[in-house]
Design an enzyme around this catalytic site. Sequence first.
Site, PDB file in Angstrom:
ATOM      1  N   HIS A   1       0.792  -1.233   0.000  1.00 53.96           N
ATOM      2  CA  HIS A   1       0.000   0.000   0.000  1.00 53.96           C
ATOM      3  C   HIS A   1       0.817   1.271   0.000  1.00 53.96           C
ATOM      4  O   HIS A   1       0.243   2.352   0.021  1.00 53.96           O
ATOM      5  CB  HIS A   1      -0.915   0.048   1.231  1.00 53.96           C
ATOM      6  CG  HIS A   1      -2.110  -0.817   1.120  1.00 53.96           C
ATOM      7  ND1 HIS A   1      -3.285  -0.397   0.547  1.00 53.96           N
ATOM      8  CD2 HIS A   1      -2.332  -2.087   1.502  1.00 53.96           C
ATOM      9  CE1 HIS A   1      -4.169  -1.370   0.587  1.00 53.96           C
ATOM     10  NE2 HIS A   1      -3.617  -2.419   1.158  1.00 53.96           N
TER      11      HIS A   1
ATOM     12  N   LYS B   1      -9.675  13.653   4.006  1.00 58.01           N
ATOM     13  CA  LYS B   1      -8.751  12.524   4.050  1.00 58.01           C
ATOM     14  C   LYS B   1      -7.853  12.721   5.253  1.00 58.01           C
ATOM     15  O   LYS B   1      -7.829  13.802   5.853  1.00 58.01           O
ATOM     16  CB  LYS B   1      -7.917  12.432   2.771  1.00 58.01           C
ATOM     17  CG  LYS B   1      -7.339  13.787   2.329  1.00 58.01           C
ATOM     18  CD  LYS B   1      -6.552  13.709   1.029  1.00 58.01           C
ATOM     19  CE  LYS B   1      -7.435  13.610  -0.186  1.00 58.01           C
ATOM     20  NZ  LYS B   1      -7.314  12.345  -0.898  1.00 58.01           N
ATOM     21  N   ARG B   2      -7.095  11.681   5.613  1.00 57.48           N
ATOM     22  CA  ARG B   2      -6.160  11.851   6.706  1.00 57.48           C
ATOM     23  C   ARG B   2      -5.222  13.031   6.416  1.00 57.48           C
ATOM     24  O   ARG B   2      -4.876  13.299   5.268  1.00 57.48           O
ATOM     25  CB  ARG B   2      -5.333  10.569   6.900  1.00 57.48           C
ATOM     26  CG  ARG B   2      -6.099   9.459   7.593  1.00 57.48           C
ATOM     27  CD  ARG B   2      -6.573   9.854   8.985  1.00 57.48           C
ATOM     28  NE  ARG B   2      -5.472   9.944   9.926  1.00 57.48           N
ATOM     29  CZ  ARG B   2      -5.184   9.013  10.826  1.00 57.48           C
ATOM     30  NH1 ARG B   2      -5.908   7.917  10.927  1.00 57.48           N
ATOM     31  NH2 ARG B   2      -4.166   9.165  11.658  1.00 57.48           N
TER      32      ARG B   2
ATOM     33  N   LYS C   1      -0.277  14.475   1.316  1.00 59.13           N
ATOM     34  CA  LYS C   1      -1.608  14.768   0.771  1.00 59.13           C
ATOM     35  C   LYS C   1      -1.808  16.273   0.545  1.00 59.13           C
ATOM     36  O   LYS C   1      -2.740  16.696  -0.120  1.00 59.13           O
ATOM     37  CB  LYS C   1      -2.688  14.191   1.693  1.00 59.13           C
ATOM     38  CG  LYS C   1      -2.712  12.657   1.705  1.00 59.13           C
ATOM     39  CD  LYS C   1      -3.757  12.136   2.673  1.00 59.13           C
ATOM     40  CE  LYS C   1      -3.799  10.620   2.782  1.00 59.13           C
ATOM     41  NZ  LYS C   1      -4.634   9.970   1.750  1.00 59.13           N
TER      42      LYS C   1
ATOM     43  N   THR D   1      -8.933   6.132  -2.590  1.00 54.73           N
ATOM     44  CA  THR D   1     -10.269   5.632  -2.923  1.00 54.73           C
ATOM     45  C   THR D   1     -11.294   6.745  -2.759  1.00 54.73           C
ATOM     46  O   THR D   1     -12.357   6.699  -3.376  1.00 54.73           O
ATOM     47  CB  THR D   1     -10.671   4.439  -2.028  1.00 54.73           C
ATOM     48  OG1 THR D   1     -10.411   4.783  -0.665  1.00 54.73           O
ATOM     49  CG2 THR D   1      -9.893   3.190  -2.408  1.00 54.73           C
TER      50      THR D   1
ATOM     51  N   LYS E   1     -14.858   7.783  -4.978  1.00 52.66           N
ATOM     52  CA  LYS E   1     -16.199   8.071  -4.442  1.00 52.66           C
ATOM     53  C   LYS E   1     -16.710   9.393  -4.988  1.00 52.66           C
ATOM     54  O   LYS E   1     -17.888   9.529  -5.336  1.00 52.66           O
ATOM     55  CB  LYS E   1     -16.154   8.133  -2.907  1.00 52.66           C
ATOM     56  CG  LYS E   1     -15.655   6.880  -2.223  1.00 52.66           C
ATOM     57  CD  LYS E   1     -15.346   7.177  -0.739  1.00 52.66           C
ATOM     58  CE  LYS E   1     -14.513   6.079  -0.113  1.00 52.66           C
ATOM     59  NZ  LYS E   1     -13.898   6.502   1.184  1.00 52.66           N
TER      60      LYS E   1
END
Length: 797
Positions: free
Chosen positions: A355, A534-535, A540, A642, A646
């Site tokens: 991952h 998101k985290r 990110k 992911t 969505k």
Amino acid sequence: MLKSTPADARAMREAILHHLTYSMGKDAAHATRQDWRMALSHAVRDQITDRWFASTRKSYEAKAKRVYYLSMEFLIGRLLEDGLVNLRMLDAANEALTALEQDPAAVIADEPDAALGNGGLGRLAACFLESLSTLGVPALGYGIRYEHGLFEQKFEYGRQVETPETWLQQPHAWEFERAEAKYRLGFGGSVAVRDGRSVWTPDEAVVAAAYDTPVVGWQGRWANTLRLWSAKPANESFDLDSFNAGDYIGATAPEAQARTISRVLYPDDTTEAGKVLRLKQEYFFTAASLHDIMRRFDSEHDDIALLPKKVAVQLNDTHPAIAGPELVRILHDEKGLPFDQAIDLARGVLGYTNHTLLPEALERWSEDIFHRLLPRHLQIIDRIDDAHAKAHPDRKVTIREPGTVKMGELSFVMAHRVNGVSALHTGLMKTTVFKELDRLHPDRIVNQTNGVTPRRWMLSCNPSLAELITATIGDGWLSDLERLTELEPNISDPEWLRSFTAIKRANKAELAAWMAAEHGVQVDPAAMFDVQIKRLHEYKRQHLNILEAIALWQEIRDNPDAGWTPRIKIFAGKAAPGYFFAKDIIRLINDASRVINDDPVTNKYLKVIFLPNYNVSLAERLIPAADLSEQISTAGKEASGTGNMKFALNGALTIGTLDGANVEIREHVGPENFFLFGMTAEEVEARRRIDGHAAQAIATDPRLARAIDAVRNGTFSPTEPGRYAHIANNIAGADYFLVSSDFTDYWRAQRAVDAAFRDQDQWMRMAALNTARSGWFSSDRTIRGYLRDVWEAETLV
Ligand SMILES: *Cc1c(COP(=O)(O)O)cnc(C)c1O
């Protein structure tokens, strides 16, 4: 669609009242919301249980190959609505509850959101379980029944504050304790050789006790089991002598000690925790699962050589990597198979999903800890490494290095298939972390791009859009999501597009009303809803997003009448409690939001909101209302994502980098319906080698320079001007994640977004095309890929 008949609603009402009386022991006049929720859950559970037994019976009768999904995390969220939706009983339940004078939405929302995971990895496991059931694959998910899931997040003066999550303190209807499924597991001790065999005698023991939750698939045709292990003391937990001697606390110590193992979820899956407890958790659930798997195998088959034909075990990341040596230990030490045959059988069974390429996230354990907890496994790992060396004399890679055990390499060597989670990620695996192992085993690495279940991430969370789709193309899309392409011809029909637009507007209005009621923020539903949830992590790049918001705010102030496109920037996400930089980014966003939202000159055009406590339920609320999906990680760092899927499915346009599955999303929806910006993974590598790359970028972009200055000079923290200097210095200095270098192009892309949004018809066409072309991102498609390429297993429905 899926309308219930009056008879369905009547039957549902009777079932609810039956359980209210006989399961909850309440009458309607005195029932609390929780009683109603439990009564409804029991009514639904009855329906699931019948199908669950039938599925289990079929699997045994077929002596079918079973798929076992081992995951340290299952971010399942609420289960009641999931069950109602998949059994197509939601309408009946709504009608029945309304007739009973209960608010259905409030009853459903009463269920705690089970957060037995951190983020994407755990949510993937939950989507996979639902798809395995939808496809009728005999499968079990195995994990840990954490007493405390992911912490709850609150803000105090803009700062993240963590409080323990307590899902098990409320009653919930879904799990069955299995008194008969208990395994005793050891830690520590010593290894002796007796009659040529190694015998491990642990000096510490704990019992793993199983709790089963049924997972029902679409239309209730199949149900599988999520089996979670809870740690219990191995010996009589209660020390009566101590108790009688007045040592009440000491008397419960053994129980407390044992329970520690399943007490808490580690709130960070991206750095190696380096804790003895973490390794204990990993061995605990992996070994319990393997014992359970072998017991089931032995009860059905008497030829051990059949193992790879009947059992597929998937390792969700390296957290269950100890499965390799543990299975070899069972086969060799306990069953007496030759060592090489034990390795071959184990490898035939195991698959490993990688991952992350972040070096700090690849698990490594110190030899010392390993030796202390799992002395026999360390010996076995050395022999696995030796066997690998013998088979590949020119190899330049080892599992063991002086003082450490490398779990990624161990997983790779012990699995017959190793998969990445997006095309880009799989390619990078082959050229970076597993370059040498890929050379030695060129057929082992395969790609399985992630997916999400459309039942939860469309039908359940966006019922109006689901209804429009079904009215347009029938309901076959729910089990064959690529049929969404049949929507395409309708997009040019103005009436259809008006319906699509009205649904997005209504979803936005609903979110706006909720934000006003729950968080006291007023937003105009006509503004663009720009969402990054998101985290929190530097890769990110939430800090890139807030920096752009700051620059935009400054620009609007300079020139308020330039026809700005109104925008609401919505953030949500948790930072690991020890990740101080990420927590400071949260605080900066909250501080900036106060200043920006209070600015009367600009707040018609720009607001910033950070919603607390991101979880599955909040995602379900936000995603259907999003116009713009922020997927802006530094290229090469997000394995797949992911959340991006969505959003696209629910008709949001993406602004994103060529990272993870963004690449494939862009290919599917069409580059003209995706706002691309930023460097590629290759350009990122080259850019990092340039001395002073951030300073260069800042020198050529005055907007960027001014925004960083505002962060540095205390514009958003006037009582403590230096509060964010370290963030400014990071972005302007080392800037490992290339916020500065990507800023200018991000700004450009955001202005293209503004322009596009002003043409609402065109925007909505692009949004609808995102929905119509996202069908490939169903987790049903992903599971079919694993069945074909990794598990070689079949469906039974
Ligand atoms: C989908 C999801 C994630 C993963 O989001 P990414 O944007 O892919 O990181 C994390 N948390 C929750 C609650 C989710 O639903």
